[in-house]
Design a protein around this motif. Structure first.
Motif, short mmCIF file in Angstrom:
data_model
loop_
_atom_site.label_atom_id
_atom_site.label_comp_id
_atom_site.label_asym_id
_atom_site.label_seq_id
_atom_site.Cartn_x
_atom_site.Cartn_y
_atom_site.Cartn_z
N ARG A 118 0.81 -1.21 0.00
CA ARG A 118 0.00 0.00 0.00
C ARG A 118 0.86 1.27 0.00
O ARG A 118 0.46 2.29 -0.56
N ARG A 119 1.99 1.22 0.63
CA ARG A 119 2.90 2.38 0.68
C ARG A 119 4.34 1.89 0.60
O ARG A 119 4.68 0.85 1.14
N ARG A 120 5.16 2.71 -0.04
CA ARG A 120 6.60 2.45 -0.09
C ARG A 120 7.32 3.74 0.28
O ARG A 120 6.89 4.82 -0.14
N VAL A 181 1.59 10.59 -3.97
CA VAL A 181 2.68 10.81 -3.00
C VAL A 181 2.07 11.30 -1.69
O VAL A 181 1.32 12.28 -1.67
N TYR A 182 2.39 10.61 -0.60
CA TYR A 182 1.84 10.94 0.71
C TYR A 182 2.73 11.90 1.49
O TYR A 182 2.23 12.70 2.29
N ALA A 183 4.03 11.83 1.27
CA ALA A 183 4.96 12.71 1.98
C ALA A 183 6.22 12.84 1.15
O ALA A 183 6.65 11.87 0.50
N ALA A 184 6.82 14.03 1.16
CA ALA A 184 8.07 14.26 0.44
C ALA A 184 8.77 15.46 1.07
O ALA A 184 8.14 16.51 1.24
N GLY A 185 10.02 15.31 1.44
CA GLY A 185 10.72 16.43 2.04
C GLY A 185 12.19 16.12 2.31
O GLY A 185 12.61 14.96 2.29
N TRP A 186 12.93 17.20 2.54
CA TRP A 186 14.38 17.12 2.79
C TRP A 186 14.67 17.50 4.24
O TRP A 186 14.01 18.37 4.80
N VAL A 187 15.69 16.87 4.81
CA VAL A 187 16.18 17.25 6.13
C VAL A 187 17.70 17.25 6.08
O VAL A 187 18.32 16.45 5.37
N ALA A 188 18.31 18.16 6.85
CA ALA A 188 19.76 18.17 7.03
C ALA A 188 20.07 17.36 8.29
O ALA A 188 19.56 17.67 9.37
N GLU A 189 20.85 16.30 8.13
CA GLU A 189 21.22 15.44 9.25
C GLU A 189 22.73 15.27 9.25
O GLU A 189 23.29 14.55 8.43
N ARG A 196 13.28 12.16 1.77
CA ARG A 196 12.42 11.01 2.05
C ARG A 196 11.10 11.21 1.32
O ARG A 196 10.53 12.30 1.36
N ILE A 197 10.65 10.14 0.69
CA ILE A 197 9.40 10.22 -0.06
C ILE A 197 8.62 8.92 0.13
O ILE A 197 9.18 7.82 0.07
N CYS A 198 7.33 9.07 0.38
CA CYS A 198 6.43 7.93 0.58
C CYS A 198 5.29 8.05 -0.43
O CYS A 198 4.69 9.12 -0.58
N ALA A 199 5.00 6.95 -1.13
CA ALA A 199 3.95 6.96 -2.15
C ALA A 199 3.30 5.58 -2.24
O ALA A 199 3.83 4.60 -1.70
N ASN A 200 2.18 5.53 -2.94
CA ASN A 200 1.52 4.24 -3.12
C ASN A 200 2.33 3.33 -4.02
O ASN A 200 2.32 2.10 -3.87
N ALA A 201 3.07 3.90 -4.97
CA ALA A 201 3.95 3.15 -5.86
C ALA A 201 4.84 4.16 -6.58
O ALA A 201 4.59 5.37 -6.53
N TYR A 249 17.95 4.43 -1.08
CA TYR A 249 17.67 3.34 -0.15
C TYR A 249 16.16 3.08 -0.12
O TYR A 249 15.38 4.02 0.07
N LEU A 250 15.77 1.82 -0.30
CA LEU A 250 14.37 1.42 -0.06
C LEU A 250 14.24 1.20 1.44
O LEU A 250 14.82 0.27 2.01
N MET A 251 13.47 2.07 2.09
CA MET A 251 13.41 2.07 3.54
C MET A 251 12.36 1.11 4.10
O MET A 251 12.59 0.40 5.07
N SER A 252 11.16 1.12 3.51
CA SER A 252 10.10 0.28 4.05
C SER A 252 9.00 0.08 3.02
O SER A 252 8.84 0.89 2.09
N VAL A 253 8.24 -0.99 3.21
CA VAL A 253 7.06 -1.29 2.41
C VAL A 253 5.94 -1.61 3.39
O VAL A 253 6.14 -2.41 4.32
N GLU A 254 4.78 -0.99 3.22
CA GLU A 254 3.68 -1.15 4.16
C GLU A 254 2.50 -1.86 3.52
O GLU A 254 2.23 -1.68 2.33
N TYR A 255 1.78 -2.62 4.38
CA TYR A 255 0.64 -3.41 3.93
C TYR A 255 -0.56 -3.12 4.84
O TYR A 255 -0.43 -2.50 5.89
N ASP A 256 -1.71 -3.61 4.46
CA ASP A 256 -2.92 -3.35 5.24
C ASP A 256 -2.83 -3.94 6.64
O ASP A 256 -3.48 -3.46 7.56
N ASP A 257 -2.04 -5.00 6.84
CA ASP A 257 -1.93 -5.61 8.16
C ASP A 257 -0.87 -4.93 9.01
O ASP A 257 -0.52 -5.45 10.05
#
Length: 257
Positions: A118-120, A181-189, A196-201, A249-257
């Motif tokens: 559902r999200r990556r 796209v659900y979230a997209a933004g830059w941070v200085a670390e 970091r960007i999160c989207a359905n695909a 980097y592929l950080m995470s993949v999310e599912y309905d569960d």
């Protein structure tokens, strides 16, 4: 209590995999002799079970791309009495040092890590500065000039929502280039600037194309309006140069569960 699966009964598993993609031609299996993450996972499973094993992945990461949260599935003969942790240990004992299974659990038959997702979330690391950083040469994109994070965030905000991203990638199957796209933004670390960007695909090379274009905004070569116009154009040629793979980097993949 559910009865134990008999020896030899096929079971489906879902696993979270971390890897350093430097030595591999991406996740997807290639022709014989060409290293890939999928081929290494299948080889390890075959060594454990003594039978051919197929692995499905959530994301077909490109050559040199890394992952902390790739999700895969496979179906093998594995009796309940052996346990999932024993399988996890056996996999890690048979995988090369640059690939590891972080977590493993049973999955419902028919689970597909790509089509059920559902999200990556991806992250991209840039290391600004005029001096080379040898230890990070395969982990982050070194950019010589300083970058304006506020400008890049103003441009990244335009990506949030449902858009046609044809300018920034190609559809892996079919012709649909619309993504949400659900979230997209830059941070200085520390020394890094991280996107970091999160989207359905995602489209093929979408994140790296976005990073390359947002970097032009941060360096002052593009305005925020230039990014908006490129997005609206829906033409691949309007993207800036694609960012190199080794910063992704592929950080995470999310599912309905």
């Amino acid at each position: 209590m559910q009865p134990e699966s008999p020896a030899g009964a096929p079971r489906t598993f879902r696993a979270t995999v971390e890897y350093d993609g430097t030595a591999y031609r991406g996740f997807q299996r290639q022709r014989r002799g060409v290293p890939s993450i999928q081929a290494e996972l299948e080889r390890a499973l075959s060594q454990i079970t003594g039978q051919p094993a197929g692995v499905l992945g959530a994301g077909r990461t490109d050559t040199g791309v890394h992952a902390l949260g790739q999700v895969v599935s496979f179906t093998i003969e594995w009796p309940d009495r052996h346990g999932e942790q024993a399988l996890l240990r056996a996999l890690n004992a048979n995988l090369p040092d640059d690939i590891a299974v972080r977590a493993l659990a049973g999955a419902a038959p028919g689970f597909h890590p790509r089509f059920d997702a559902r999200r990556r979330t991806y992250a991209y690391h840039i290391l600004p500065g005029p001096v080379r950083r040898p230890l990070w040469r395969q982990r982050a994109w070194r950019v010589a000039q300083p970058l304006d994070v506020a400008r890049m965030n103003a441009a990244a905000a335009l990506l949030i929502g449902r858009h046609d991203f044809a300018t920034f990638g190609r559809a892996p199957v079919g012709e649909n280039t619309v993504r949400e796209v659900y979230a997209a933004g830059w941070v200085a670390e520390g020394d890094f600037v991280i996107f970091r960007i999160c989207a359905n695909a995602f489209l093929q090379r979408m994140v790296r194309s976005l990073v390359g274009s947002l970097k032009e905004v941060g360096s002052g070569k593009w305005s925020v309006d230039d990014l908006a116009e490129a997005l609206a154009a829906g033409e691949r040629k309007r993207s800036a140069t694609v960012a190199p793979a080794h910063g992704l980097y592929l950080m995470s993949v999310e599912y309905d569960d």
